[in-house]
Design a protein around this motif. Structure first.
Motif, PDB file in Angstrom:
ATOM      1  N   TRP A  69       0.835  -1.203   0.000  1.00  0.00           N
ATOM      2  CA  TRP A  69       0.000   0.000   0.000  1.00  0.00           C
ATOM      3  C   TRP A  69       0.872   1.257   0.000  1.00  0.00           C
ATOM      4  CZ3 TRP A  69      -4.555   0.978   3.989  1.00  0.00           C
ATOM      5  CH2 TRP A  69      -5.335   2.039   3.518  1.00  0.00           C
ATOM      6  N   ALA A  70       1.895   1.234   0.842  1.00  0.00           N
ATOM      7  CA  ALA A  70       2.796   2.391   0.883  1.00  0.00           C
ATOM      8  C   ALA A  70       3.530   2.567  -0.437  1.00  0.00           C
ATOM      9  CB  ALA A  70       3.793   2.215   2.029  1.00  0.00           C
ATOM     10  N   GLU A  71       3.940   1.463  -1.068  1.00  0.00           N
ATOM     11  CA  GLU A  71       4.620   1.574  -2.359  1.00  0.00           C
ATOM     12  C   GLU A  71       3.678   2.117  -3.426  1.00  0.00           C
ATOM     13  OE1 GLU A  71       6.224  -2.214  -3.257  1.00  0.00           O
ATOM     14  OE2 GLU A  71       7.791  -2.124  -1.717  1.00  0.00           O
ATOM     15  N   LEU A  72       2.394   1.769  -3.316  1.00  0.00           N
ATOM     16  CA  LEU A  72       1.413   2.349  -4.232  1.00  0.00           C
ATOM     17  C   LEU A  72       1.402   3.875  -4.110  1.00  0.00           C
ATOM     18  CD1 LEU A  72      -1.161   2.206  -6.088  1.00  0.00           C
ATOM     19  CD2 LEU A  72      -2.469   2.006  -3.967  1.00  0.00           C
ATOM     20  N   GLU A  73       1.393   4.374  -2.882  1.00  0.00           N
ATOM     21  CA  GLU A  73       1.398   5.829  -2.694  1.00  0.00           C
ATOM     22  C   GLU A  73       2.696   6.436  -3.186  1.00  0.00           C
ATOM     23  OE1 GLU A  73      -1.197   7.310  -1.958  1.00  0.00           O
ATOM     24  OE2 GLU A  73      -2.474   5.759  -1.077  1.00  0.00           O
ATOM     25  N   LEU A  74       3.793   5.752  -2.990  1.00  0.00           N
ATOM     26  CA  LEU A  74       5.078   6.280  -3.457  1.00  0.00           C
ATOM     27  C   LEU A  74       5.116   6.350  -4.981  1.00  0.00           C
ATOM     28  CD1 LEU A  74       7.589   4.458  -1.076  1.00  0.00           C
ATOM     29  CD2 LEU A  74       6.882   6.856  -1.005  1.00  0.00           C
ATOM     30  N   ARG A  75       4.556   5.321  -5.644  1.00  0.00           N
ATOM     31  CA  ARG A  75       4.562   5.337  -7.108  1.00  0.00           C
ATOM     32  C   ARG A  75       3.761   6.513  -7.659  1.00  0.00           C
ATOM     33  NH1 ARG A  75       4.322  -0.388  -6.452  1.00  0.00           N
ATOM     34  NH2 ARG A  75       2.032  -0.350  -6.541  1.00  0.00           N
ATOM     35  N   HIS A  76       2.789   7.010  -6.883  1.00  0.00           N
ATOM     36  CA  HIS A  76       1.994   8.151  -7.320  1.00  0.00           C
ATOM     37  C   HIS A  76       2.413   9.454  -6.617  1.00  0.00           C
ATOM     38  CE1 HIS A  76      -0.450   4.706  -8.543  1.00  0.00           C
ATOM     39  NE2 HIS A  76      -0.951   5.490  -9.478  1.00  0.00           N
ATOM     40  N   ASN A  77       3.649   9.428  -6.052  1.00  0.00           N
ATOM     41  CA  ASN A  77       4.262  10.620  -5.457  1.00  0.00           C
ATOM     42  C   ASN A  77       3.479  11.174  -4.252  1.00  0.00           C
ATOM     43  OD1 ASN A  77       6.290  10.567  -7.431  1.00  0.00           O
ATOM     44  ND2 ASN A  77       5.031  11.761  -8.861  1.00  0.00           N
ATOM     45  N   ASN A  78       2.761  10.299  -3.593  1.00  0.00           N
ATOM     46  CA  ASN A  78       2.058  10.700  -2.367  1.00  0.00           C
ATOM     47  C   ASN A  78       2.926  10.321  -1.168  1.00  0.00           C
ATOM     48  OD1 ASN A  78      -0.146  11.551  -3.927  1.00  0.00           O
ATOM     49  ND2 ASN A  78      -1.034   9.473  -3.898  1.00  0.00           N
ATOM     50  N   PHE A  79       4.029  11.072  -0.983  1.00  0.00           N
ATOM     51  CA  PHE A  79       5.015  10.690   0.028  1.00  0.00           C
ATOM     52  C   PHE A  79       4.461  10.840   1.444  1.00  0.00           C
ATOM     53  CE2 PHE A  79       7.535  12.542  -3.578  1.00  0.00           C
ATOM     54  CZ  PHE A  79       7.900  11.321  -4.113  1.00  0.00           C
ATOM     55  N   ASP A  80       3.740  11.914   1.672  1.00  0.00           N
ATOM     56  CA  ASP A  80       3.180  12.118   3.013  1.00  0.00           C
ATOM     57  C   ASP A  80       2.174  11.020   3.355  1.00  0.00           C
ATOM     58  OD1 ASP A  80       4.711  14.383   3.239  1.00  0.00           O
ATOM     59  OD2 ASP A  80       3.112  15.743   2.588  1.00  0.00           O
ATOM     60  N   ASP A  81       1.373  10.620   2.376  1.00  0.00           N
ATOM     61  CA  ASP A  81       0.414   9.539   2.623  1.00  0.00           C
ATOM     62  C   ASP A  81       1.127   8.224   2.928  1.00  0.00           C
ATOM     63  OD1 ASP A  81      -1.568  11.348   2.165  1.00  0.00           O
ATOM     64  OD2 ASP A  81      -1.935  10.742   0.078  1.00  0.00           O
ATOM     65  N   ALA A  82       2.221   7.985   2.225  1.00  0.00           N
ATOM     66  CA  ALA A  82       2.972   6.752   2.473  1.00  0.00           C
ATOM     67  C   ALA A  82       3.526   6.743   3.894  1.00  0.00           C
ATOM     68  CB  ALA A  82       4.105   6.616   1.459  1.00  0.00           C
ATOM     69  N   LEU A  83       4.104   7.891   4.331  1.00  0.00           N
ATOM     70  CA  LEU A  83       4.604   7.960   5.703  1.00  0.00           C
ATOM     71  C   LEU A  83       3.476   7.795   6.718  1.00  0.00           C
ATOM     72  CD1 LEU A  83       7.226  10.852   5.428  1.00  0.00           C
ATOM     73  CD2 LEU A  83       7.679   8.459   5.979  1.00  0.00           C
ATOM     74  N   ALA A  84       2.355   8.420   6.429  1.00  0.00           N
ATOM     75  CA  ALA A  84       1.228   8.317   7.352  1.00  0.00           C
ATOM     76  C   ALA A  84       0.733   6.878   7.455  1.00  0.00           C
ATOM     77  CB  ALA A  84       0.100   9.238   6.891  1.00  0.00           C
ATOM     78  N   LEU A  85       0.720   6.155   6.335  1.00  0.00           N
ATOM     79  CA  LEU A  85       0.296   4.761   6.355  1.00  0.00           C
ATOM     80  C   LEU A  85       1.204   3.907   7.232  1.00  0.00           C
ATOM     81  CD1 LEU A  85      -0.704   4.007   2.634  1.00  0.00           C
ATOM     82  CD2 LEU A  85      -2.187   3.922   4.650  1.00  0.00           C
ATOM     83  N   LEU A  86       2.517   4.093   7.065  1.00  0.00           N
ATOM     84  CA  LEU A  86       3.451   3.275   7.847  1.00  0.00           C
ATOM     85  C   LEU A  86       3.421   3.654   9.321  1.00  0.00           C
ATOM     86  CD1 LEU A  86       6.464   3.021   5.387  1.00  0.00           C
ATOM     87  CD2 LEU A  86       4.684   1.345   5.871  1.00  0.00           C
TER      88      LEU A  86
END
Length: 846
Positions: free
Chosen positions: A455-472
Motif C-alpha cells: 500500500w505504501a509503495e502504491l502511494e510512493l509510485r503516485h508521489n504521495n510521500f506524506d500519505d505513504a509515511l502516514a500509512l506506515l
C-alpha cells in the motif's frame, strides 16, 4: 392271408414260450418267484435272446419284483438302447415313455430314473410333457438331489426351440433356490437379447447388499456393466429410469464419474436427444473434480460435436448433389426461409469449447481445493483482456479462500486485486481494496506487513510521500489496549506494531523523506520495542555518523554490543572500533584500549584474530612497541591452532622491525615450545635455522635441524632432508654429514620400528641376548637403529672414509703398508651402496 397270419403269430408265440433249456430256471422261479438272484441269472443266461423275449422276461421280473431298482434300471437302459437311432415319432418312443411311467410308480425316489426319463423327453422335444415331468421330479426327489434335476432343466430351457417366456419362468424359479447364480441368468438373457430383463436383473443385483458374485465381480463392475447395457440399448430398456440410475452411480462411485457422465450423454445421443446430451456434457464438465474425469468428458463432448458437424456436412453435400437448380428467388422472403445449413454455428460452437478448455480445467482444480491461491492467480491470467471477468474472479477469490485453509499466500490475492485497479488507473478503488485487505485476519504477521508495504509503495509510485509515511506510522502504532502480552494468540493486527519489516520500510522512508529527528525517533522506538537487529544498529549508527553525531553513533554501538552476542555482534564491533579509531586516532588511546579489551573479552577464539591484529596495529601507530608485542603474544596464545602459525609469522616480522634479532629469537623459541602442530613446529624450525644461517650461527642452525628432524619422516618429507643436506654440503664437514645420516636413519627407524626389527631378526643379524630387564636384546623391544649401524660398520670396516668427501689430511698419518703414501686427493668409495646414495654430492673438504 389268414393262414399266413396265423402261422406268423404262432411262430412268434413259439419264440416267446420257454424252451427246454429254460425249464430249469422256470422251475426255480415257480418255487421262488420273488428271488432277485434267480431272475438276474435267468436274464444273464438269455443275453443272446431276441429283444421281444428279453423284454418279456424283464416284464415278468419287474411284475414279480416291482420295487427292484436293479431290474428297472437294466430294463430301462436296454429299452433306451433299442430306440436309439429311431425317429422321435416312432411308436417305440411312446412305449419307452409308458415304461418309464410304470417304473416311476415305485422308482419315484430314484434320481437316475428321472434323469433317464427327462433325457428321453428332451430328445423328443415334448416341451409341455417335459416341463411337467421336471416339475414331478422336483416334487418327488428330496431337496438335496434337486441340483441334478436343475442341471438338466436349465440345459433344456436353453434350447433354441424353447419359448422365451417358459425359459424366463423356469430361470426365475431356479433363482429362488439358488440366488447366487443370478449372473448365469444375466448371461443367458444376453444371448437371447433380452436387454430389458438384463437391466432389471442387474439393477436388483446392484441394490442387493447381500449378493456375492460367484464370478468375482464387484459392485463397481456390476454398475459399469449396467451402465453399458442401458446406454447401448436405450430402445429395449424401458422398465428403468436410466437418468436416475446413472446419476446415482455418479454420486456413489467417485472414481468413474467421467465414464458415467459420458454414458449418460451417450444414452441421450442414441435416443437422438442431442440437446439433452449437450446439457449432460456441460453439467459433467462443471461438476467433475478431477482432471482425468474432465478430460474424459471433454474429449467425448468434442468427439460428439465433431461427429455431428461431419454428419451435417455430409448431409448438405448429399442434398446439394440431389437437388437441381432451383428457380431464382427475388429475395423478399429469405428471412422466412430456413435451409437447415447451420454448419457455421456448429463450427463456432466447437471453437468456443476449445477456447474455454483452460478455464474449465482451472475450475476443476479449484473444485478440488477452492483455497488454492496459485490457481486463482492462474484463473485471473486466463481472462487477460477481459477486465470484467478478472474483477469478478478476484472478488470470488477473496470471498472463497479461507485464510486458515489457504494453500499459498492469500494476501497476494488482495495485493494483485489492488494492483489490477492501479494498472487501469483506478487508484481510489485500489486504496479501498487495500483498506479491506489490512483488516483480514491472516495467519502470519508477515502477510499483513506485506500488504501495508505494498500500500505504501502504491502511494510512493503516485508521489504521495506524506500519505505513504502516514500509512506506515499508522501500521506501526501500538494498539490502544496493549499492555504487554494480553493473550496467547492475539490477531495479527495487534502484533503488527512489532513487525520489523514495516519498521525497516518506515526507517528507509524517514531517512529519505523525513527529517533527522523523525528518523531518530523511529530508530529509538525500534530500540524501545526490543526488535532491533544488528543491521538496524549499524544503519542507525551510520546515519548518525553521516550527520556528524559521532558520540551519539558511539552510544548506539554501545547499545548494540550490550544487547547482542557473538557471532551477531561481530559486525557491530568491527564498525565501532574502525570508526572510533578513524575518529580519534591516538587522542583517546586509553578509551580505545578499553574498547578492544571489552571486545576481546567476549570474543570466541575463532573470532578474535582480526580484533588482535587491529589492536596491535593501533598500538603500532599510536601506542608503544612493547604494547604491540604484548598484543601479538596474546594473540598467539588465544587464536585457534590452525591460525597460530600465521600470527607467529606476523609477530616475527613486526618484532624484527621494532626490536631486532634478540626479540625474534625469543619469539622463535616460544613458538617452537608452544602447542603448535608438528608441521608448524617443523616450519618454524626451518625459518629459525635459515635466520641463524644468515647470521653465521651454523651450530645453532644445525641444532634446529636436529630438533626438527623428529617431525620429518624420510619417506614422506623429502624436502626437509634435502634442505638439511644442502645445508651440510654448504656449511658442514665429514663428521656433521655423518651425524646427519645417523639422525636420518634413526628417525626412519623410529617411524618404522616394527618393520626394521622384524627384518633384522628374520635375517639373523641381531643375536638374541638377555638384557637387564630379562628381555631379549635385538628382539622387537631393542633399538633397531643400533643394529643397523653395527651392520653398516661391519660391512665397510670401522673408520672407512666417507664417500663424497676429500680428506684434508690427518696429523700423524702413517704411510700405508707397501711403502706408498696415500693420495690426499683420492676419493675412496665405500662398499655400502645405500650410504653412497645418501651422501652423494656431500661437501668437499679442502
Amino acid at each position: 392271408m389268414t393262414a399266413e397270419s396265423e402261422h406268423t403269430a404262432g411262430d412268434i408265440m413259439d419264440d416267446l414260450m420257454p424252451t427246454e433249456e429254460d425249464l430249469l430256471y422256470e422251475e426255480e422261479l415257480l418255487r421262488n418267484p420273488y428271488t432277485l438272484k434267480l431272475w438276474w441269472r435267468y436274464l444273464e443266461a438269455r443275453k443272446d435272446a431276441t429283444t421281444k423275449r428279453r423284454h418279456l422276461l424283464f416284464e415278468r421280473a419287474v411284475k414279480a419284483l416291482p420295487g427292484s431298482y436293479k431290474l428297472w434300471f437294466a430294463y430301462l437302459s436296454e429299452r433306451r438302447v433299442v430306440v436309439k437311432g429311431l425317429p422321435v415319432d416312432h411308436p417305440a418312443y411312446s412305449a419307452l415313455c409308458n415304461c418309464f411311467e410304470r417304473a416311476l410308480v415305485t422308482m419315484h425316489k430314484m434320481p437316475r430314473v428321472w434323469e433317464m426319463f427327462l433325457g428321453v423327453l428332451s430328445e423328443m422335444r415334448l416341451i409341455t410333457r417335459a416341463r411337467r415331468t421336471f416339475d414331478r421330479a422336483l416334487c418327488s426327489l428330496p431337496i438335496t438331489q434337486h441340483d441334478r434335476v436343475w442341471t438338466l432343466y436349465l440345459d433344456f430351457v436353453r434350447k433354441d426351440f424353447m419359448p422365451m417366456e417358459t425359459s424366463l419362468r423356469v430361470y426365475r424359479r431356479y433363482l429362488q433356490l439358488e440366488p447366487g447364480h443370478a449372473e448365469e441368468y444375466v448371461e443367458f438373457l444376453k444371448t437371447k437379447d433380452q436387454w430389458n430383463e438384463v437391466a432389471l436383473k442387474l439393477a436388483d443385483l446392484v441394490n442387493d447388499d447381500s449378493f456375492q458374485s460367484l464370478a468375482g465381480k464387484t459392485k463397481h463392475q456390476l454398475w459399469l456393466e449396467l451402465c453399458d447395457i442401458i446406454t447401448k440399448h436405450p430402445a429395449e430398456v424401458k422398465s428403468l429410469q436410466v437418468d436416475a440410475i446413472l446419476r446415482g452411480g455418479i454420486r456413489k462411485f467417485s472414481d468413474e464419474v467421467g465414464r458415467l457422465w459420458t454414458s449418460l450423454a451417450d444414452y441421450y445421443i442414441r435416443r437422438a436427444l442431442f440437446e439433452r446430451a449437450r446439457d449432460v456434457y456441460e453439467e459433467g464438465m462443471t461438476t467433475v473434480t478431477t482432471v482425468r474425469d474432465f478430460s474424459t468428458v471433454f474429449d467425448a463432448y468434442m468427439q460428439f460435436e465433431e461427429s455431428m458437424l461431419s454428419a451435417k456436412m455430409e448431409q448438405l453435400a448429399g442434398e446439394g448433389e440431389d437437388a437441381g437448380e432451383d428457380e431464382e428467388d427475388e429475395g423478399v422472403d429469405f428471412l422466412l426461409k430456413d435451409d437447415g445449413n447451420d454448419v457455421d454455428l456448429r463450427l463456432a460452437r466447437l471453437e468456443y469449447h476449445m477456447h474455454r478448455r483452460p478455464a474449465l480445467v482451472n475450475s476443476v482444480i479449484l473444485r478440488q481445493n477452492p483455497h488454492n491461491v496459485h490457481e486463482w492467480h492462474k484463473r485471473v491470467k486466463l481472462f487477460e483482456g477481459n477486465p470484467t471477468k478478472q474483477i469478478l474472479t478476484f472478488t470470488e477469490a477473496v470471498k472463497t479462500v479461507l485464510i486458515q485453509q489457504a494453500v499459498g499466500k492469500p494476501h497476494t490475492l488482495w495485493v494483485s486485486f489492488a494492483k489490477f485497479y492501479e494498472k487501469h488507473g483506478d487508484v481510489p478503488n485500489a486504496r479501498v481494496i487495500f483498506e479491506k485487505a489490512v483488516q483480514v485476519p491472516y495467519k502470519g504477521v508477515d502477510d499483513l506487513a506485506a500488504v501495508w508495504c505494498e500500500w505504501a509503495e502504491l502511494e510512493l509510485r503516485h508521489n504521495n510521500f506524506d500519505d505513504a509515511l502516514a500509512l506506515l506510522h499508522r501500521a506501526t502504532q501500538a494498539p490502544p489496549k496493549y499492555r504487554g502480552t494480553q493473550d496467547d494468540n492475539p490477531p495479527v493486527q495487534k502484533r503488527l506494531f512489532k513487525c520489523l519489516k514495516v519498521w525497516t520500510f518506515l526507517c528507509d522512508l524517514e531517512e529519505s523523506l523525513g527529517t533527522l529527528e523523525s528518523a531518530r525517533a523511529v530508530y529509538d522506538r525500534i530500540l524501545d520495542l526490543k526488535i532491533a537487529t544488528p543491521q538496524i544498529i549499524l544503519n542507525y549508527a551510520h546515519m548518525l555518523w553521516e550527520h556528524k553525531f559521532f558520540e551519539d553513533a558511539f552510544q548506539i554501538y554501545e547499545k548494540g554490543v550490550a544487547v547482542f552476542k557473538y557471532p551477531h555482534v561481530k559486525d557491530i564491533w568491527q564498525a565501532y572500533l574502525t570508526q572510533f579509531t578513524s575518529r580519534y586516532g591516538g587522542k583517546k588511546l586509553e578509551r580505545a584500549r578499553d574498547l578492544y579489551e571489552q571486545a576481546l573479552e567476549k570474543a570466541p577464539a575463532g573470532e578474535c584474530k582480526t580484533l588482535y591484529l587491529q589492536y596491535a596495529k593501533l598500538e603500532e601507530e599510536y601506542g608503544l612497541g612493547r604494547h604491540a608485542m604484548s598484543v601479538y603474544e596474546r594473540a598467539c596464545k588465544a587464536v585457534p591452532d590452525s591460525e597460530k602459525l600465521e600470527v607467529y609469522e606476523l609477530y616475527l616480522n613486526r618484532a624484527m622491525d621494532f626490536f631486532g634479532v634478540g626479540k625474534v629469537r625469543e619469539i622463535f623459541e616460544m613458538a617452537i615450545e608452544s602447542s603448535l602442530s608438528e608441521a608448524s613446529v617443523k616450519a618454524m624450525c626451518l625459518k629459525f635455522a635459515e635466520l641463524e644461517r644468515r647470521l653465521g650461527e651454523i651450530d645453532r642452525a644445525r641444532s634446529l635441524y636436529v630438533h626438527a628432524s623428529q617431525f620429518a619422516d624420510p619417506l614422506q618429507d623429502s624436502s626437509f632432508w634435502s634442505s638439511w643436506n644442502e645445508f651440510e654440503v654448504g656449511h658442514g664437514n665429514e663428521d656433521t654429514f655423518r651425524e646427519m645420516l645417523r639422525v636420518k636413519r634413526s628417525v626412519s627407524a623410529s617411524y618404522s620400528q616394527t618393520h626394521f626389527t622384524t627384518a633384522l631378526a628374520g635375517a639373523g643379524l641381531v643375536a638374541p641376548q638377555p638384557d637387564q630387564d630379562g628381555g631379549i636384546m635385538g628382539g622387537p623391544s631393542s633399538d633397531g637403529m643400533a643394529a643397523l649401524e653395527q651392520q653398516a660398520e661391519a660391512a665397510r670396516g670401522v673408520g672407512a672414509p666417507l664417500s663424497g668427501f676429500v680428506s684434508g689430511g690427518v696429523e700423524g698419518e702413517q704411510v700405508k703398508a707397501g711403502g706408498a703414501k696415500r693420495n690426499q686427493e683420492e676419493i675412496d668409495l665405500g662398499e655400502d651402496e645405500d650410504e653412497d646414495e645418501d651422501i652423494a654430492g656431500g661437501p668437499e673438504r679442502e
